[in-house]
Design a protein around this motif. Structure first.
Motif, PDB file in Angstrom:
ATOM      1  N   LYS A  25      23.699 -70.848 -13.777  1.00  0.00           N
ATOM      2  CA  LYS A  25      22.584 -71.114 -14.565  1.00  0.00           C
ATOM      3  C   LYS A  25      22.600 -72.555 -15.146  1.00  0.00           C
ATOM      4  CE  LYS A  25      20.407 -69.034 -18.739  1.00  0.00           C
ATOM      5  NZ  LYS A  25      20.388 -67.617 -19.615  1.00  0.00           N
ATOM      6  N   LEU A  26      23.986 -72.968 -15.712  1.00  0.00           N
ATOM      7  CA  LEU A  26      24.073 -74.163 -16.186  1.00  0.00           C
ATOM      8  C   LEU A  26      23.445 -75.327 -15.250  1.00  0.00           C
ATOM      9  CD1 LEU A  26      27.508 -73.964 -18.014  1.00  0.00           C
ATOM     10  CD2 LEU A  26      25.247 -73.814 -19.054  1.00  0.00           C
ATOM     11  N   LEU A  27      24.001 -74.961 -13.873  1.00  0.00           N
ATOM     12  CA  LEU A  27      23.350 -76.077 -12.877  1.00  0.00           C
ATOM     13  C   LEU A  27      22.183 -76.111 -12.717  1.00  0.00           C
ATOM     14  CD1 LEU A  27      23.908 -77.702 -10.448  1.00  0.00           C
ATOM     15  CD2 LEU A  27      24.068 -75.763  -8.875  1.00  0.00           C
ATOM     16  N   GLY A  28      21.303 -75.074 -12.858  1.00  0.00           N
ATOM     17  CA  GLY A  28      19.908 -74.962 -12.872  1.00  0.00           C
ATOM     18  C   GLY A  28      19.229 -75.702 -14.010  1.00  0.00           C
ATOM     19  N   GLN A  29      19.829 -75.506 -15.039  1.00  0.00           N
ATOM     20  CA  GLN A  29      19.373 -76.241 -16.310  1.00  0.00           C
ATOM     21  C   GLN A  29      19.479 -77.826 -16.169  1.00  0.00           C
ATOM     22  OE1 GLN A  29      21.694 -74.311 -19.487  1.00  0.00           O
ATOM     23  NE2 GLN A  29      20.417 -72.732 -19.943  1.00  0.00           N
ATOM     24  N   HIS A  30      20.389 -78.098 -15.492  1.00  0.00           N
ATOM     25  CA  HIS A  30      20.871 -79.602 -15.191  1.00  0.00           C
ATOM     26  C   HIS A  30      19.898 -80.038 -14.256  1.00  0.00           C
ATOM     27  CE1 HIS A  30      23.989 -82.362 -15.867  1.00  0.00           C
ATOM     28  NE2 HIS A  30      23.426 -83.095 -14.935  1.00  0.00           N
ATOM     29  N   LEU A  31      19.873 -79.277 -13.263  1.00  0.00           N
ATOM     30  CA  LEU A  31      18.606 -79.816 -12.222  1.00  0.00           C
ATOM     31  C   LEU A  31      17.153 -79.821 -12.766  1.00  0.00           C
ATOM     32  CD1 LEU A  31      20.074 -78.194  -8.928  1.00  0.00           C
ATOM     33  CD2 LEU A  31      20.293 -80.354  -9.453  1.00  0.00           C
ATOM     34  N   ALA A  32      16.844 -78.980 -13.579  1.00  0.00           N
ATOM     35  CA  ALA A  32      15.685 -78.960 -14.041  1.00  0.00           C
ATOM     36  C   ALA A  32      15.334 -79.904 -15.010  1.00  0.00           C
ATOM     37  CB  ALA A  32      15.358 -77.655 -14.763  1.00  0.00           C
TER      38      ALA A  32
END
Length: 244
Positions: A25-32
């Motif tokens: 989830k943190l990776l998704g937020q970072h990429l977004a």
């Protein structure tokens, strides 16, 4: 070495892969955050950069603005924008910060890509009856694409590295383990977060390096070995001893 082992142990612990602060989830937020910021920056910088490169006007202003934007400390700007916009506009403040960070590299990649084109190529296209738009879209943009991709590559890496501070204003991302771990003195967690950001940046860099190579027009890629062989042949001929 023990700290690295502890960092990997923290990274692969089952509790880091579930819940509100799970690593995926943190990776998704970072990429977004990265993607949104770079896309907005591209929508602003590319038309301006292409206009400068196409007309040859305004380069000095663009260089000055880019230099000023690079000198702005991202963390200080983020806190300033949060104070100015209010706590209800924290996502907007973060995106504005990252957009301003990405614009200089994108702007430089856009106008230097067009400026680097041999003017004889442009003149030849015009002599074939191409209109201004046709010259721009069919000649200048394809030939300037490798440097533009280089600008996108630089912008993405800068934003990926800087998005870590988004966790300081509770926006998540891979900076969360770093921001949370520092006051807790959980150095394994801090190192794990730093490694995740570094690996993400490395993967993106490798992908865009391949894209930058692929963006070189086939005719130019095919011509490079020929030119190298021609130079080698001329050198060999010049250095060969004369025969009677």
């Amino acid at each position: 070495m023990n700290l690295f082992l502890e960092a990997f142990a923290w990274m692969f612990a089952p509790e880091q892969w579930t819940g509100n602060y799970a690593l995926p989830k943190l990776l998704g937020q970072h990429l977004a955050l990265t993607a949104i910021s770079v896309l907005i920056a591209a929508a602003i910088a590319l038309p301006i950069g292409w206009l400068i490169g196409h007309t040859g006007k305004g380069r000095e202003i663009a260089v000055a603005v880019s230099g000023a934007a690079r000198a702005i400390p991202a963390f200080g700007l983020l806190i300033l924008l949060v104070l100015l916009l209010g706590v209800l506009r924290i996502p907007e403040a973060a995106v504005i910060t990252f957009v301003l960070l990405a614009i200089p590299s994108l702007l430089a990649g856009a106008y230097t890509g067009l400026e680097a084109i041999d003017r004889r190529v442009i003149d030849a296209a015009k002599s074939m009856g191409m209109t201004g738009w046709q010259v721009f879209w069919k000649v200048e943009v394809p030939l300037g694409l490798p440097l533009l991709v280089g600008g996108i590559r630089s912008a993405l890496l800068q934003v990926i590295a800087t998005v870590t501070i988004a966790a300081y204003v509770n926006l998540g991302g891979l900076g969360y383990p770093i921001i949370q771990g520092i006051p807790l003195r959980r150095f394994d967690q801090v190192l794990a977060g730093a490694l995740l950001v570094a690996v993400l940046a490395l993967i993106v860099d490798l992908i865009l390096a391949a894209a930058q190579h692929a963006a070189v027009p086939a005719g130019l890629r095919a011509g490079r070995p020929t030119r190298r062989r021609a130079r080698a042949d001329s050198t060999a001929t010049a250095s060969a001893p004369a025969t009677a």
